[in-house]
Design a protein around this motif. Structure first.
Motif, PDB file in Angstrom:
ATOM      1  N   PRO A 146      17.265   3.601  -8.580  1.00 18.99           N
ATOM      2  CA  PRO A 146      16.304   4.696  -8.815  1.00 18.99           C
ATOM      3  C   PRO A 146      14.840   4.265  -8.662  1.00 18.99           C
ATOM      4  CG  PRO A 146      17.930   4.560 -10.587  1.00 18.99           C
ATOM      5  CD  PRO A 146      18.078   3.324  -9.778  1.00 18.99           C
ATOM      6  N   LEU A 147      14.583   2.958  -8.753  1.00 17.67           N
ATOM      7  CA  LEU A 147      13.215   2.468  -8.591  1.00 17.67           C
ATOM      8  C   LEU A 147      12.832   2.267  -7.130  1.00 17.67           C
ATOM      9  CD1 LEU A 147      12.959  -0.216 -11.428  1.00 17.67           C
ATOM     10  CD2 LEU A 147      11.546   1.837 -11.221  1.00 17.67           C
ATOM     11  N   THR A 148      13.825   2.332  -6.236  1.00 22.40           N
ATOM     12  CA  THR A 148      13.572   1.982  -4.844  1.00 22.40           C
ATOM     13  C   THR A 148      13.659   3.175  -3.899  1.00 22.40           C
ATOM     14  OG1 THR A 148      15.910   1.335  -4.668  1.00 22.40           O
ATOM     15  CG2 THR A 148      14.308  -0.411  -5.107  1.00 22.40           C
ATOM     16  N   ASP A 149      13.542   4.373  -4.452  1.00 19.87           N
ATOM     17  CA  ASP A 149      13.436   5.551  -3.592  1.00 19.87           C
ATOM     18  C   ASP A 149      12.322   6.438  -4.127  1.00 19.87           C
ATOM     19  OD1 ASP A 149      14.566   6.945  -5.767  1.00 19.87           O
ATOM     20  OD2 ASP A 149      16.588   6.868  -4.933  1.00 19.87           O
ATOM     21  N   HIS A 150      12.299   7.693  -3.715  1.00 21.10           N
ATOM     22  CA  HIS A 150      11.187   8.580  -4.066  1.00 21.10           C
ATOM     23  C   HIS A 150      11.060   8.804  -5.576  1.00 21.10           C
ATOM     24  CE1 HIS A 150      14.706  11.193  -4.064  1.00 21.10           C
ATOM     25  NE2 HIS A 150      14.037  12.011  -4.855  1.00 21.10           N
TER      26      HIS A 150
ATOM     27  N   HIS B  61       9.006   6.103 -15.963  1.00 19.55           N
ATOM     28  CA  HIS B  61       8.396   6.379 -14.663  1.00 19.55           C
ATOM     29  C   HIS B  61       7.543   5.178 -14.281  1.00 19.55           C
ATOM     30  CE1 HIS B  61       9.532  10.670 -14.355  1.00 19.55           C
ATOM     31  NE2 HIS B  61       9.513  10.606 -15.685  1.00 19.55           N
ATOM     32  N   ALA B  62       7.829   4.594 -13.128  1.00 18.50           N
ATOM     33  CA  ALA B  62       7.156   3.357 -12.739  1.00 18.50           C
ATOM     34  C   ALA B  62       5.652   3.576 -12.606  1.00 18.50           C
ATOM     35  CB  ALA B  62       7.720   2.837 -11.420  1.00 18.50           C
ATOM     36  N   HIS B  63       4.900   2.600 -13.056  1.00 19.31           N
ATOM     37  CA  HIS B  63       3.450   2.579 -12.901  1.00 19.31           C
ATOM     38  C   HIS B  63       3.112   2.709 -11.409  1.00 19.31           C
ATOM     39  CE1 HIS B  63      -0.622   0.901 -12.835  1.00 19.31           C
ATOM     40  NE2 HIS B  63      -0.664   1.014 -14.152  1.00 19.31           N
ATOM     41  N   PRO B  64       2.013   3.376 -11.058  1.00 21.42           N
ATOM     42  CA  PRO B  64       1.669   3.537  -9.636  1.00 21.42           C
ATOM     43  C   PRO B  64       1.550   2.220  -8.870  1.00 21.42           C
ATOM     44  CG  PRO B  64       0.319   4.990 -10.981  1.00 21.42           C
ATOM     45  CD  PRO B  64       1.079   4.116 -11.937  1.00 21.42           C
TER      46      PRO B  64
ATOM     47  N   ASP C  32      12.180  -4.677 -24.080  1.00 22.20           N
ATOM     48  CA  ASP C  32      12.211  -4.427 -22.639  1.00 22.20           C
ATOM     49  C   ASP C  32      12.688  -5.662 -21.892  1.00 22.20           C
ATOM     50  OD1 ASP C  32      11.362  -1.797 -22.614  1.00 22.20           O
ATOM     51  OD2 ASP C  32       9.240  -2.293 -22.297  1.00 22.20           O
ATOM     52  N   GLY C  33      13.480  -5.455 -20.852  1.00 23.83           N
ATOM     53  CA  GLY C  33      13.818  -6.523 -19.927  1.00 23.83           C
ATOM     54  C   GLY C  33      12.707  -6.679 -18.898  1.00 23.83           C
ATOM     55  N   PRO C  34      12.770  -7.710 -18.046  1.00 27.77           N
ATOM     56  CA  PRO C  34      11.688  -7.968 -17.097  1.00 27.77           C
ATOM     57  C   PRO C  34      11.466  -6.840 -16.093  1.00 27.77           C
ATOM     58  CG  PRO C  34      13.600  -9.361 -16.662  1.00 27.77           C
ATOM     59  CD  PRO C  34      13.831  -8.728 -17.980  1.00 27.77           C
ATOM     60  N   LEU C  35      12.530  -6.176 -15.667  1.00 30.42           N
ATOM     61  CA  LEU C  35      12.377  -5.080 -14.712  1.00 30.42           C
ATOM     62  C   LEU C  35      11.646  -3.904 -15.358  1.00 30.42           C
ATOM     63  CD1 LEU C  35      13.049  -3.941 -11.893  1.00 30.42           C
ATOM     64  CD2 LEU C  35      15.210  -3.113 -12.846  1.00 30.42           C
ATOM     65  N   THR C  36      12.019  -3.571 -16.589  1.00 31.70           N
ATOM     66  CA  THR C  36      11.370  -2.471 -17.304  1.00 31.70           C
ATOM     67  C   THR C  36       9.907  -2.795 -17.583  1.00 31.70           C
ATOM     68  OG1 THR C  36      13.486  -1.971 -18.359  1.00 31.70           O
ATOM     69  CG2 THR C  36      11.517  -0.985 -19.332  1.00 31.70           C
ATOM     70  N   LEU C  37       9.644  -4.023 -18.015  1.00 26.48           N
ATOM     71  CA  LEU C  37       8.275  -4.435 -18.285  1.00 26.48           C
ATOM     72  C   LEU C  37       7.417  -4.321 -17.031  1.00 26.48           C
ATOM     73  CD1 LEU C  37       6.135  -5.695 -20.145  1.00 26.48           C
ATOM     74  CD2 LEU C  37       7.014  -7.947 -19.489  1.00 26.48           C
ATOM     75  N   ALA C  38       7.936  -4.796 -15.902  1.00 28.03           N
ATOM     76  CA  ALA C  38       7.184  -4.724 -14.650  1.00 28.03           C
ATOM     77  C   ALA C  38       6.897  -3.274 -14.268  1.00 28.03           C
ATOM     78  CB  ALA C  38       7.954  -5.420 -13.539  1.00 28.03           C
ATOM     79  N   ALA C  39       7.889  -2.401 -14.453  1.00 24.08           N
ATOM     80  CA  ALA C  39       7.690  -0.987 -14.119  1.00 24.08           C
ATOM     81  C   ALA C  39       6.637  -0.352 -15.018  1.00 24.08           C
ATOM     82  CB  ALA C  39       9.017  -0.231 -14.238  1.00 24.08           C
ATOM     83  N   ARG C  40       6.586  -0.764 -16.277  1.00 23.14           N
ATOM     84  CA  ARG C  40       5.621  -0.177 -17.209  1.00 23.14           C
ATOM     85  C   ARG C  40       4.188  -0.621 -16.904  1.00 23.14           C
ATOM     86  NH1 ARG C  40       8.284   2.296 -21.566  1.00 23.14           N
ATOM     87  NH2 ARG C  40      10.221   1.315 -22.300  1.00 23.14           N
ATOM     88  N   ILE C  41       3.993  -1.921 -16.618  1.00 27.16           N
ATOM     89  CA  ILE C  41       2.635  -2.452 -16.505  1.00 27.16           C
ATOM     90  C   ILE C  41       2.126  -2.496 -15.071  1.00 27.16           C
ATOM     91  CG2 ILE C  41       2.980  -3.837 -18.587  1.00 27.16           C
ATOM     92  CD1 ILE C  41       3.211  -6.321 -16.844  1.00 27.16           C
TER      93      ILE C  41
ATOM     94  N   ALA D 198       0.832  -1.209   0.000  1.00 27.39           N
ATOM     95  CA  ALA D 198       0.000   0.000   0.000  1.00 27.39           C
ATOM     96  C   ALA D 198       0.863   1.254   0.000  1.00 27.39           C
ATOM     97  CB  ALA D 198      -0.936  -0.007   1.209  1.00 27.39           C
ATOM     98  N   ALA D 199       2.027   1.166   0.642  1.00 26.92           N
ATOM     99  CA  ALA D 199       2.964   2.295   0.678  1.00 26.92           C
ATOM    100  C   ALA D 199       3.958   2.243  -0.473  1.00 26.92           C
ATOM    101  CB  ALA D 199       3.718   2.298   2.006  1.00 26.92           C
ATOM    102  N   ARG D 200       3.845   1.183  -1.328  1.00 26.39           N
ATOM    103  CA  ARG D 200       4.778   0.945  -2.436  1.00 26.39           C
ATOM    104  C   ARG D 200       6.225   0.877  -1.934  1.00 26.39           C
ATOM    105  NH1 ARG D 200       0.224   0.133  -3.657  1.00 26.39           N
ATOM    106  NH2 ARG D 200      -0.776   0.686  -5.643  1.00 26.39           N
ATOM    107  N   MET D 201       6.375   0.276  -0.767  1.00 23.63           N
ATOM    108  CA  MET D 201       7.706   0.093  -0.193  1.00 23.63           C
ATOM    109  C   MET D 201       8.367  -1.144  -0.804  1.00 23.63           C
ATOM    110  SD  MET D 201       8.724  -0.923   3.742  1.00 23.63           S
ATOM    111  CE  MET D 201       7.928   0.530   4.433  1.00 23.63           C
ATOM    112  N   PRO D 202       9.587  -1.040  -1.308  1.00 19.93           N
ATOM    113  CA  PRO D 202      10.302  -2.240  -1.756  1.00 19.93           C
ATOM    114  C   PRO D 202      10.517  -3.190  -0.577  1.00 19.93           C
ATOM    115  CG  PRO D 202      11.395  -0.229  -2.507  1.00 19.93           C
ATOM    116  CD  PRO D 202      10.379   0.189  -1.501  1.00 19.93           C
TER     117      PRO D 202
END
Length: 268
Positions: free
Chosen positions: A122-126, A140-143, A91-100, A32-36
């Motif tokens: 860069p995906l694991t901070d603000h 920009h990572a999907h919400p 896209d690699g798996p990390l990029t795909l996951a961030a997009r979708i 819910a907080a999108r915390m890694p």
């Protein structure tokens, strides 16, 4: 990316998972907080099954990457490929996951080189962004995107460990082997064998786990118990199933094998 491309990564059926503490509630709050999140624990104790269960429960796509020492940053983020039409970006798996908006699970992340894992920072901070330097794009990572990694502290050493700059970007959950009653239930449910036989397998595992640090790097995992249970369910004699699934994969040391064989003979 289309909705269809995300749907193919959804977990369709409910994975069987028995909570051992408050890990489900903690993960839900982290999501819910999108915390890694970092899952720490020995091999075969249920970390991957837990991620699958949570992805199903949260109704989010799950993209899993089995990390290894040969994995490059391009394997994670993507690369240009040549085809009949020329060059195209994949896209690699990390990029795909961030997009979708998927949960991206990096399994045994410590196996990857440290210069590779830096790309997740860069995906694991603000910022929640992923620079694609070769393509000149900033994703920009999907919400709904979340990053989850697993990590076995038992294997850490000076050469294979996560940097503090990586560790401190994650919340962490500790995992261990379940208590006896839960582990018996898991083995029986996953294999269909009688709970009394499952309990004997678990007792053998307990004896092996007491040898960790005294000749064994790791004890018998719940995964190996399930393997033994599957063999027994197929009609293999319990002692032979234990030799194949529990003892032989664990060690080549003749003395340790004799000790484990004796534990098997005690119960079967």
């Amino acid at each position: 990316m289309t909705a269809q491309s995300a749907d193919q990564y959804l977990i369709e059926g409910q994975p069987y998972y028995r909570p051992t503490a408050d890990e489900v509630e903690l993960f839900e709050a982290a999501y819910a907080a999108r915390m890694p999140v970092m899952l720490k624990g020995p091999t075969g104790c249920g970390k991957t099954r837990f991620v699958e269960y949570m992805a199903w429960k949260l109704k989010r796509p799950l993209i899993t990457v089995a990390c290894n020492e040969d994995m490059t940053a391009s394997d994670l983020v993507g690369r240009f490929l040549l085809d009949a039409s020329g060059t195209r970006w994949q896209d690699g798996p990390l990029t795909l996951a961030a997009r979708i908006g998927a949960i991206c699970y990096l399994d045994e992340v410590v196996e990857a080189r440290q210069d590779t894992t830096v790309v997740i920072h860069p995906l694991t901070d603000h910022r929640r962004t992923l620079p694609l330097d070769k393509k000149g794009e900033l994703v920009h990572a999907h919400p709904d995107f979340q990053l989850v990694i697993s990590y076995n502290p038992g294997y850490q050493n000076l050469l294979k460990d996560l940097k503090q700059s990586t560790k401190q970007r994650f919340g962490a959950l500790d995992f261990g082997y379940p208590e006896t009653a839960v582990e018996v239930d898991v083995v029986s449910h996953e294999t269909g064998i009688d709970p009394k036989i499952a309990e004997k397998l678990v007792q053998i595992a307990h004896r092996a786990r007491n040898l960790k640090g005294h000749g064994l790097d790791e004890g018998i995992s719940t995964r190996l118990l399930v393997y033994a249970g599957h063999l027994i369910a197929k009609g293999i004699a319990p002692r032979a199933a234990c030799m194949m699934a529990l003892v032989r994969p664990l060690t080549d040391d003749p003395d340790i094998r004799d000790t484990l064989d004796a534990a098997v003979a005690t119960f079967f």
